[in-house]
Design a protein around this motif. Structure first.
Motif, PDB file in Angstrom:
ATOM      1  N   LEU A   1       1.922  -1.866   2.227  1.00 64.50           N
ATOM      2  CA  LEU A   1       0.694  -1.278   1.686  1.00 64.50           C
ATOM      3  C   LEU A   1       1.022  -0.251   0.606  1.00 64.50           C
ATOM      4  O   LEU A   1       0.351  -0.189  -0.428  1.00 64.50           O
ATOM      5  CB  LEU A   1      -0.110  -0.631   2.810  1.00 64.50           C
ATOM      6  CG  LEU A   1      -1.443   0.016   2.423  1.00 64.50           C
ATOM      7  CD1 LEU A   1      -2.361  -0.975   1.712  1.00 64.50           C
ATOM      8  CD2 LEU A   1      -2.128   0.606   3.660  1.00 64.50           C
TER       9      LEU A   1
ATOM     10  N   LEU B   1      -8.018   6.187   2.902  1.00 69.81           N
ATOM     11  CA  LEU B   1      -7.013   5.919   3.933  1.00 69.81           C
ATOM     12  C   LEU B   1      -6.834   7.143   4.830  1.00 69.81           C
ATOM     13  O   LEU B   1      -6.695   7.021   6.051  1.00 69.81           O
ATOM     14  CB  LEU B   1      -5.682   5.531   3.286  1.00 69.81           C
ATOM     15  CG  LEU B   1      -5.622   4.154   2.631  1.00 69.81           C
ATOM     16  CD1 LEU B   1      -4.321   3.985   1.849  1.00 69.81           C
ATOM     17  CD2 LEU B   1      -5.750   3.047   3.684  1.00 69.81           C
TER      18      LEU B   1
ATOM     19  N   TRP C   1       2.013  -6.548   4.184  1.00 67.87           N
ATOM     20  CA  TRP C   1       1.287  -5.273   4.272  1.00 67.87           C
ATOM     21  C   TRP C   1       0.248  -5.246   5.381  1.00 67.87           C
ATOM     22  O   TRP C   1      -0.268  -4.175   5.717  1.00 67.87           O
ATOM     23  CB  TRP C   1       0.581  -4.988   2.940  1.00 67.87           C
ATOM     24  CG  TRP C   1      -0.180  -6.192   2.485  1.00 67.87           C
ATOM     25  CD1 TRP C   1      -1.417  -6.594   2.895  1.00 67.87           C
ATOM     26  CD2 TRP C   1       0.284  -7.207   1.593  1.00 67.87           C
ATOM     27  NE1 TRP C   1      -1.759  -7.795   2.313  1.00 67.87           N
ATOM     28  CE2 TRP C   1      -0.726  -8.188   1.499  1.00 67.87           C
ATOM     29  CE3 TRP C   1       1.470  -7.379   0.857  1.00 67.87           C
ATOM     30  CZ2 TRP C   1      -0.600  -9.322   0.700  1.00 67.87           C
ATOM     31  CZ3 TRP C   1       1.595  -8.513   0.061  1.00 67.87           C
ATOM     32  CH2 TRP C   1       0.570  -9.465  -0.021  1.00 67.87           C
TER      33      TRP C   1
ATOM     34  N   GLN D   1      -1.851  -2.163   7.388  1.00 67.09           N
ATOM     35  CA  GLN D   1      -3.302  -2.003   7.486  1.00 67.09           C
ATOM     36  C   GLN D   1      -3.724  -1.778   8.938  1.00 67.09           C
ATOM     37  O   GLN D   1      -4.568  -0.932   9.229  1.00 67.09           O
ATOM     38  CB  GLN D   1      -4.018  -3.240   6.938  1.00 67.09           C
ATOM     39  CG  GLN D   1      -3.917  -3.432   5.435  1.00 67.09           C
ATOM     40  CD  GLN D   1      -4.664  -4.677   4.991  1.00 67.09           C
ATOM     41  OE1 GLN D   1      -4.155  -5.785   5.100  1.00 67.09           O
ATOM     42  NE2 GLN D   1      -5.889  -4.489   4.514  1.00 67.09           N
TER      43      GLN D   1
ATOM     44  N   PHE E   1      -7.483  -8.719   3.288  1.00 63.99           N
ATOM     45  CA  PHE E   1      -6.173  -8.623   3.929  1.00 63.99           C
ATOM     46  C   PHE E   1      -5.074  -9.388   3.193  1.00 63.99           C
ATOM     47  O   PHE E   1      -3.942  -8.922   3.130  1.00 63.99           O
ATOM     48  CB  PHE E   1      -6.268  -9.126   5.370  1.00 63.99           C
ATOM     49  CG  PHE E   1      -7.286  -8.386   6.179  1.00 63.99           C
ATOM     50  CD1 PHE E   1      -7.000  -7.140   6.696  1.00 63.99           C
ATOM     51  CD2 PHE E   1      -8.552  -8.912   6.379  1.00 63.99           C
ATOM     52  CE1 PHE E   1      -7.952  -6.428   7.418  1.00 63.99           C
ATOM     53  CE2 PHE E   1      -9.512  -8.213   7.102  1.00 63.99           C
ATOM     54  CZ  PHE E   1      -9.216  -6.959   7.624  1.00 63.99           C
TER      55      PHE E   1
ATOM     56  N   LEU F   1      -7.632  -3.981  -0.024  1.00 60.29           N
ATOM     57  CA  LEU F   1      -6.923  -3.781   1.239  1.00 60.29           C
ATOM     58  C   LEU F   1      -7.420  -2.529   1.952  1.00 60.29           C
ATOM     59  O   LEU F   1      -7.382  -2.457   3.189  1.00 60.29           O
ATOM     60  CB  LEU F   1      -5.415  -3.678   1.007  1.00 60.29           C
ATOM     61  CG  LEU F   1      -4.677  -4.929   0.514  1.00 60.29           C
ATOM     62  CD1 LEU F   1      -3.173  -4.707   0.599  1.00 60.29           C
ATOM     63  CD2 LEU F   1      -5.074  -6.171   1.299  1.00 60.29           C
TER      64      LEU F   1
ATOM     65  N   VAL G   1      -8.666  -1.976   5.810  1.00 60.31           N
ATOM     66  CA  VAL G   1      -8.321  -0.904   6.757  1.00 60.31           C
ATOM     67  C   VAL G   1      -9.592  -0.336   7.386  1.00 60.31           C
ATOM     68  O   VAL G   1      -9.675  -0.133   8.605  1.00 60.31           O
ATOM     69  CB  VAL G   1      -7.517   0.211   6.052  1.00 60.31           C
ATOM     70  CG1 VAL G   1      -7.380   1.432   6.957  1.00 60.31           C
ATOM     71  CG2 VAL G   1      -6.146  -0.304   5.638  1.00 60.31           C
TER      72      VAL G   1
END
Length: 301
Positions: free
Chosen positions: A122, A153, A183, A187, A265, A272, A276
């Motif tokens: 990621l 995030l 990645w 996630q 994903f 991405l 998450v």
């Protein structure tokens, strides 16, 4: 601003997230690019609705014959006259490779820059966003986007801090079953989960049903690359529900089996972070409410 061809949908998504669509002079048949942008990369599977098993067979047959499923419309590429071409060589199944792009411009008097985007984690995906911004002459746009993504995030991490991690199983493919790689484990971790069968930073690979049963996950997420959400949900119901031991799994008993939008994903770009946030909401709904914009991005199976 540099003239750019995107030979992978993730790069196109990054360009759009940066607000730099005007730079695009070429894309692939799968890219969500403006209609006026020429589709320079085509595929033998284009326009066909196939199951995951049929796609797997087509890929294996092409590989056995030494063929590729993708081609570049070279006259159209010359007409586009890009300054830079974004490519990848992480997966020969998903998109055209860097070597093919290099060969297509090898005899040009002034060939464009070939910039491969090959993240495995990621954090490396986020670095690719900065790379695209710099290549297009807009580093400040990259810095703004990255600051926004990192803040989101951090919010997901803060919301799930201090609670037990959800034991998850993430399936990248249905026929055959494939575990999560690259990645996607990052996630899952960022969303307050853990998938002990995943391969962090590495290639996804086949998964035995016995291993899935032994894991007995609390939540299962199915997001096959290249399939629509509706296709993924239908195939998952048909393929998984009849397997031995399915009804006894914790995730099934708790109603925590989901098909999800694969683009959140399997396409390594800004989306991405949406993935998450979706996982955080599915894993910890009391701590992280589902964002309204993601309500159509999953189906409970």
């Amino acid at each position: 601003m540099a003239r750019a061809c995107s030979f992978l949908p993730a790069a196109t998504e990054i360009v759009k997230a940066l607000g730099l669509e005007a730079s695009l002079v070429g894309a692939t048949f799968e890219c969500d690019a403006p209609p006026a942008v020429p589709r320079i990369v085509r595929s033998a599977l284009e326009g066909r609705t196939l199951t995951s098993g049929e796609i797997d067979e087509a890929v294996r047959s092409a590989a056995a014959a030494g063929e590729t499923l993708y081609r570049i419309d070279e006259p159209l590429l010359r007409e586009a006259a890009p300054d830079v071409i974004f490519t990848q060589h992480l997966c020969g199944v998903c998109q055209i490779g860097t070597a093919t792009a290099e060969a297509a411009v090898a005899d040009w008097a002034s060939p464009p820059r070939i910039v491969p985007l090959v993240p495995h984690t990621l954090e490396e995906v986020l670095a690719c966003i900065g790379t695209v911004a710099r290549e297009l002459g807009a580093p400040e746009a990259g810095e703004r986007l990255l600051a926004s993504l990192r803040a989101r995030l951090a919010a997901a991490a803060a919301a799930t801090e201090g609670v037990p991690r959800v034991e998850a199983l993430f399936l990248e493919w249905i026929d055959p079953l494939f575990r999560a790689g690259h990645w996607i484990p990052d996630q899952i971790a960022a969303a307050g989960g853990v998938d002990r069968l995943a391969v962090p930073g590495g290639r996804s690979g086949a998964l035995s049903w016995d291993d899935a049963l032994a894991l007995d996950p609390e939540a299962i997420v199915v997001a096959p690359c290249g399939l629509t959400l509706e296709q993924a949900a239908a195939e998952a119901r048909a393929s998984l529900a009849g397997r031995p031991g399915w009804s006894g799994l914790r995730a099934v008993a708790a109603g925590r089996v989901y098909a999800a939008d694969a683009n959140l994903f399997t396409m390594p770009g800004a989306s991405l972070v949406d993935g998450v946030e979706l996982l955080a909401a599915l894993f910890h709904p009391k701590r992280f409410p589902l964002p309204e914009r993601l309500r159509g991005s999953f189906v409970r199976l």
